[in-house]
Design a protein around this motif. Sequence first.
Motif, PDB file in Angstrom:
ATOM      1  N   ALA A 276       0.725  -1.330   0.019  1.00  0.00           N
ATOM      2  CA  ALA A 276       0.044  -0.012  -0.057  1.00  0.00           C
ATOM      3  C   ALA A 276       0.675   1.191   0.071  1.00  0.00           C
ATOM      4  O   ALA A 276       2.040   1.239   0.325  1.00  0.00           O
ATOM      5  N   ALA A 277       0.322   2.403  -0.558  1.00  0.00           N
ATOM      6  CA  ALA A 277       0.922   3.560  -0.228  1.00  0.00           C
ATOM      7  C   ALA A 277       0.422   4.650   0.631  1.00  0.00           C
ATOM      8  O   ALA A 277      -0.981   4.712   0.854  1.00  0.00           O
ATOM      9  N   GLU A 278       1.194   5.205   1.309  1.00  0.00           N
ATOM     10  CA  GLU A 278       0.452   6.421   2.042  1.00  0.00           C
ATOM     11  C   GLU A 278       1.122   7.749   1.597  1.00  0.00           C
ATOM     12  O   GLU A 278       2.342   7.939   1.366  1.00  0.00           O
ATOM     13  N   VAL A 279       0.028   8.316   1.252  1.00  0.00           N
ATOM     14  CA  VAL A 279       0.357   9.780   0.463  1.00  0.00           C
ATOM     15  C   VAL A 279      -0.099  10.931   1.468  1.00  0.00           C
ATOM     16  O   VAL A 279      -1.287  10.970   1.982  1.00  0.00           O
ATOM     17  N   ILE A 280       0.774  11.996   1.503  1.00  0.00           N
ATOM     18  CA  ILE A 280       0.281  13.151   1.945  1.00  0.00           C
ATOM     19  C   ILE A 280      -0.221  14.058   1.142  1.00  0.00           C
ATOM     20  O   ILE A 280       0.552  14.679   0.331  1.00  0.00           O
ATOM     21  N   PHE A 281      -1.395  14.610   1.297  1.00  0.00           N
ATOM     22  CA  PHE A 281      -1.961  15.718   0.565  1.00  0.00           C
ATOM     23  C   PHE A 281      -1.918  16.960   1.204  1.00  0.00           C
ATOM     24  O   PHE A 281      -2.266  17.141   2.396  1.00  0.00           O
ATOM     25  N   THR A 282      -1.388  18.139   0.694  1.00  0.00           N
ATOM     26  CA  THR A 282      -1.220  19.373   1.388  1.00  0.00           C
ATOM     27  C   THR A 282      -2.025  20.505   1.165  1.00  0.00           C
ATOM     28  O   THR A 282      -2.054  21.475   1.700  1.00  0.00           O
ATOM     29  N   GLU A 283      -3.017  20.416   0.168  1.00  0.00           N
ATOM     30  CA  GLU A 283      -3.908  21.412  -0.261  1.00  0.00           C
ATOM     31  C   GLU A 283      -5.190  20.849  -0.833  1.00  0.00           C
ATOM     32  O   GLU A 283      -5.066  19.575  -1.363  1.00  0.00           O
ATOM     33  N   LYS A 284      -6.281  21.490  -0.883  1.00  0.00           N
ATOM     34  CA  LYS A 284      -7.263  21.085  -1.632  1.00  0.00           C
ATOM     35  C   LYS A 284      -6.979  20.948  -3.243  1.00  0.00           C
ATOM     36  O   LYS A 284      -6.270  21.543  -3.643  1.00  0.00           O
ATOM     37  N   ASP A 285      -7.505  19.928  -3.805  1.00  0.00           N
ATOM     38  CA  ASP A 285      -7.128  19.501  -5.096  1.00  0.00           C
ATOM     39  C   ASP A 285      -8.133  18.693  -6.015  1.00  0.00           C
ATOM     40  O   ASP A 285      -8.933  18.240  -5.102  1.00  0.00           O
ATOM     41  N   ILE A 286      -8.006  18.304  -7.074  1.00  0.00           N
ATOM     42  CA  ILE A 286      -8.642  17.546  -7.954  1.00  0.00           C
ATOM     43  C   ILE A 286      -7.469  16.664  -8.501  1.00  0.00           C
ATOM     44  O   ILE A 286      -6.644  17.205  -9.153  1.00  0.00           O
ATOM     45  N   VAL A 287      -7.424  15.565  -7.940  1.00  0.00           N
ATOM     46  CA  VAL A 287      -6.116  14.668  -8.377  1.00  0.00           C
ATOM     47  C   VAL A 287      -6.597  13.359  -9.499  1.00  0.00           C
ATOM     48  O   VAL A 287      -7.715  12.654  -9.030  1.00  0.00           O
ATOM     49  N   ALA A 288      -5.916  13.303 -10.591  1.00  0.00           N
ATOM     50  CA  ALA A 288      -6.306  12.163 -11.379  1.00  0.00           C
ATOM     51  C   ALA A 288      -5.482  10.967 -10.884  1.00  0.00           C
ATOM     52  O   ALA A 288      -4.442  10.869 -10.452  1.00  0.00           O
ATOM     53  N   VAL A 289      -6.070   9.784 -10.943  1.00  0.00           N
ATOM     54  CA  VAL A 289      -5.428   8.549 -10.241  1.00  0.00           C
ATOM     55  C   VAL A 289      -5.429   7.479 -11.458  1.00  0.00           C
ATOM     56  O   VAL A 289      -6.560   7.149 -11.969  1.00  0.00           O
ATOM     57  N   GLU A 290      -4.468   6.914 -11.725  1.00  0.00           N
ATOM     58  CA  GLU A 290      -4.127   5.796 -12.696  1.00  0.00           C
ATOM     59  C   GLU A 290      -3.381   4.768 -11.931  1.00  0.00           C
ATOM     60  O   GLU A 290      -2.697   4.962 -11.434  1.00  0.00           O
ATOM     61  N   VAL A 291      -4.044   3.448 -12.321  1.00  0.00           N
ATOM     62  CA  VAL A 291      -3.715   2.320 -11.834  1.00  0.00           C
ATOM     63  C   VAL A 291      -3.316   1.459 -12.676  1.00  0.00           C
ATOM     64  O   VAL A 291      -4.555   1.208 -13.498  1.00  0.00           O
ATOM     65  N   THR A 292      -2.149   0.531 -12.751  1.00  0.00           N
ATOM     66  CA  THR A 292      -2.085  -0.493 -13.794  1.00  0.00           C
ATOM     67  C   THR A 292      -1.444  -1.446 -13.040  1.00  0.00           C
ATOM     68  O   THR A 292      -0.800  -1.498 -12.126  1.00  0.00           O
ATOM     69  N   SER A 293      -1.823  -3.034 -13.614  1.00  0.00           N
ATOM     70  CA  SER A 293      -1.390  -4.117 -12.850  1.00  0.00           C
ATOM     71  C   SER A 293      -1.376  -5.304 -13.878  1.00  0.00           C
ATOM     72  O   SER A 293      -2.695  -5.249 -14.502  1.00  0.00           O
ATOM     73  N   ALA A 294      -0.619  -5.885 -13.936  1.00  0.00           N
ATOM     74  CA  ALA A 294      -0.402  -6.965 -15.130  1.00  0.00           C
ATOM     75  C   ALA A 294      -1.467  -7.825 -15.142  1.00  0.00           C
ATOM     76  O   ALA A 294      -1.815  -8.443 -14.049  1.00  0.00           O
ATOM     77  N   GLY A 295      -2.255  -8.020 -16.126  1.00  0.00           N
ATOM     78  CA  GLY A 295      -3.225  -9.012 -16.205  1.00  0.00           C
ATOM     79  C   GLY A 295      -4.861  -8.625 -15.781  1.00  0.00           C
ATOM     80  O   GLY A 295      -5.785  -8.998 -15.876  1.00  0.00           O
ATOM     81  N   TYR A 296      -4.781  -6.976 -15.418  1.00  0.00           N
ATOM     82  CA  TYR A 296      -5.947  -6.426 -15.098  1.00  0.00           C
ATOM     83  C   TYR A 296      -6.312  -5.217 -15.732  1.00  0.00           C
ATOM     84  O   TYR A 296      -5.147  -4.768 -16.508  1.00  0.00           O
ATOM     85  N   ARG A 297      -7.564  -4.986 -15.777  1.00  0.00           N
ATOM     86  CA  ARG A 297      -8.078  -3.792 -16.707  1.00  0.00           C
ATOM     87  C   ARG A 297      -7.401  -2.351 -15.800  1.00  0.00           C
ATOM     88  O   ARG A 297      -7.536  -2.436 -14.629  1.00  0.00           O
ATOM     89  N   SER A 298      -6.948  -1.507 -16.512  1.00  0.00           N
ATOM     90  CA  SER A 298      -6.393  -0.159 -16.116  1.00  0.00           C
ATOM     91  C   SER A 298      -7.477   0.414 -15.334  1.00  0.00           C
ATOM     92  O   SER A 298      -8.623   0.496 -15.797  1.00  0.00           O
TER      93      SER A 298
END
Length: 429
Positions: free
Chosen positions: A175-197
């Motif tokens: 897992a990843a722990e991410v620190i967000f420091t401001e209000k925002d709209i963040v795009a998230v992309e995830v890829t894993s072999a053998g899975y739909r992105s």
Amino acid sequence: MKKETIQIILLVLLAANAALAQCGFLAGKVTDFSSNLPVQASLSARTEQGKVRLGKTDSSGTFNVEMPCRVSAITVEGAGYQSLHMPLNEDSKPEGTYFVVFTLIPLGRQTSDAPYEQSGQKHFELVDSVKTTSLIRRIEVRDAVSNELLPAELCLFYTQKQKKDCLSLSGGKPAAEVIFTEKDIVAVEVTSAGYRSYHGNLILDKTDQEPRTYMIRLMRQQSILSVNILNAKAGMQHRLMEKNNTVKPLQRIDDGHYYAEVTPGATYRMNVSDSNNASDLSMSIDPVDEGLTLRSLRLPAAASAGKATGPASPEKKTLYFPRSDYKLPVQSARYLDSVAVFVKSNSGKGLRITGHTDNVGNPDLNMTLSEYRVRVVTRYLVTKGVPEHLISAAGLGSRYPAVPNDSEENKRKNRRVEVQVIDLQQTSN
């Protein structure tokens, strides 16, 4: 309108149609991943000419569409569902009809402080960019069915910072722990072999300091093998075998059409036997790629013949066309396939093909339209291996109605192409 102008228009239409020449048909169903209920969706193909719309499912989720040649991918889109983009792998030029079931995943609802799919995005504007105090969020990627943690590549695109950060999730760091420091709209992309992105958005406008974990669930990429046995006979048994001789579940549509969920990179064998489990044959299917793989197989003569002496002679058939249209009717393919097999298997046999229209409109246009209807049928048969010199073809316009053009139903019956098997020896005498 002058005859020359009409012919030019039709020639342009035919040229456009030829650029996207038909290479078989795709039929099947679209269903919901969670409920297995039918989904109404549209299908399109990616070709050398760009995106081509193929058609839609009906209310029961079923479809039967023509496929252009040289398709690299199929896209399935349904309202309220993630779009499915599936690579298409063909062995030479596909023939006949291929069956498949596509599964769509419902979209997540747009909300704050939780990822949701980008295709579900509605208009949203961030009011301000007031700083927050080290907002920490944990992000996990899991299998949508088994709930197992997955190794994955996670990328975050920050709107305010105009910055991209990518993280690798693995067994040592699930897992990843991410620190967000401001209000925002963040795009998230995830890829894993053998899975739909996964392509999502994350709105950080209403947050709290409570610990929270974002779980992104991925569906395995569907890899489907669809097999069309071109000369299948009734009563034959088919089994799909993996390399270790394990039987792979094979969905049967009829004697000649099957499909199965497969593993990319694996090699399979199709075992064929008659109704008495005799004359056992085995045909190799080369390693399949990720996505949808289409395979046309032709049984050796000894297996396909059985006790029969050859394909039965097809009866004279009438193919009906919509008004002002010369596109080959989808439901005609199976009959024309049987005609092609018969003519190629019987020397001295040929075909007489005549095209007709109703009496509505310009007679010259009707004559040209009937000729193009004949050409479409002829071209299909030639692609199936029927020598063109065995085909006698003519467009006759509206001169020979099958029934009087005195009702809409009768006009429909007159918009037709008649296909008849003929004896070439008797014809030449």
